[in-house]
Design an enzyme around this catalytic site. Structure first.
Site, mmCIF file in Angstrom:
data_model
loop_
_atom_site.group_PDB
_atom_site.id
_atom_site.type_symbol
_atom_site.label_atom_id
_atom_site.label_comp_id
_atom_site.label_asym_id
_atom_site.label_seq_id
_atom_site.Cartn_x
_atom_site.Cartn_y
_atom_site.Cartn_z
ATOM 1 N N LYS A 165 6.628 -7.275 -4.109
ATOM 2 C CA LYS A 165 6.942 -7.260 -5.538
ATOM 3 C C LYS A 165 7.287 -5.874 -6.072
ATOM 4 C CE LYS A 165 2.229 -7.429 -7.500
ATOM 5 N NZ LYS A 165 1.503 -7.167 -6.224
ATOM 6 N N ARG A 181 -2.292 1.018 12.025
ATOM 7 C CA ARG A 181 -3.457 1.401 11.227
ATOM 8 C C ARG A 181 -4.631 0.460 11.462
ATOM 9 N NH1 ARG A 181 -0.275 2.750 5.728
ATOM 10 N NH2 ARG A 181 -0.080 0.493 5.719
ATOM 11 N N ARG A 187 -9.493 -9.231 3.344
ATOM 12 C CA ARG A 187 -8.854 -8.742 2.114
ATOM 13 C C ARG A 187 -8.294 -9.902 1.291
ATOM 14 N NH1 ARG A 187 -6.569 -4.572 5.241
ATOM 15 N NH2 ARG A 187 -4.522 -5.534 5.350
#
Ligand SMILES: [Zn+2]
Length: 217
Positions: free
Chosen positions: A14, A161, A172
């Site tokens: 977005k 990562r 999450r």
């Protein structure tokens, strides 16, 4: 003046869509991070409160964020595109009350929806240039480097990562959805809510959003 909103989970694209849309339409792009930084640098009362919270490592609470956003809206006269705000149902309800009181119309709420599996694939396949000055981001599926493990731009090595694992992603998203689902349900009842298929290439999503604005909410 109208207020438009982009909704969607982290990684749905977005931010990118917001940047491209404001270039195409005359919209003022307001992302929460930018508004917060601006209020802090101006040293307004709410800005100083946000600064103190951030300095002590705390999240800026909903009321402070609302205060900063509303102050900013009162400075604007053109149509606004929010990206990253509202983040919670409380913020959304407060914004609605504020808009009604000010006689400002809520325009499009564009909800970029991407299936979890696809978001997960984006995260797990993400590789980031380890050269901090570069920071280029690759994706082994959609945007692989020319040479495996090496950054096209600076020749730095690419790293995976620690947060970009399937497990970290799942936890999450569970947290994210606890807050997001009530927010989404609130906006689904609004007349100019539009669900946007975010699994398509960014170009197609952009075209759909531009087309939407040609219809004028
Ligand atoms: Zn690089």
């Amino acid at each position: 003046m109208k207020v438009h909103i982009l909704l969607g989970p982290p990684g749905c694209g977005k931010g990118t869509q917001a940047k491209r849309l404001v270039e195409k339409r005359s919209l003022i792009h307001l992302s929460t991070g930018d508004i917060l930084r601006d209020a802090v640098s101006k040293g307004t009362e709410v800005g100083l409160r946000a600064k103190a919270l951030m300095a002590s490592g705390k999240l800026v609470d909903d009321s402070t964020v609302n205060g900063i956003v509303f102050a900013r809206l009162q400075d604007e006269t053109g149509d606004v595109l929010f990206d990253g705000y509202p983040r919670t149902l409380f913020q959304a309800e407060s914004l609605q009350t504020f808009l009604s009181a000010q006689g400002i119309a809520l325009g499009y709420v564009m909800d970029i929806e991407v299936p979890w599996q696809e978001l997960e694939a984006r995260v797990v396949n993400r590789r980031v240039c380890s050269n901090n000055a570069c920071g280029a981001i690759y994706n082994l599926n959609s945007k692989p480097p020319k040479v495996e493990g090496i950054c096209d731009l600076c020749g730095g090595s690419l790293k995976h990562r620690a947060d970009d694992t399937s497990e970290a992603f799942q936890s999450r998203m569970v947290e994210f959805n606890k807050t997001f689902q009530p927010l989404q349900a609130f906006y689904q009842g609004m007349p100019h809510y539009r669900s946007v298929d975010g699994s398509r290439p960014p170009e197609q999503i952009h075209d759909q959003l531009v087309q939407l604005f040609q219809e004028q909410a």
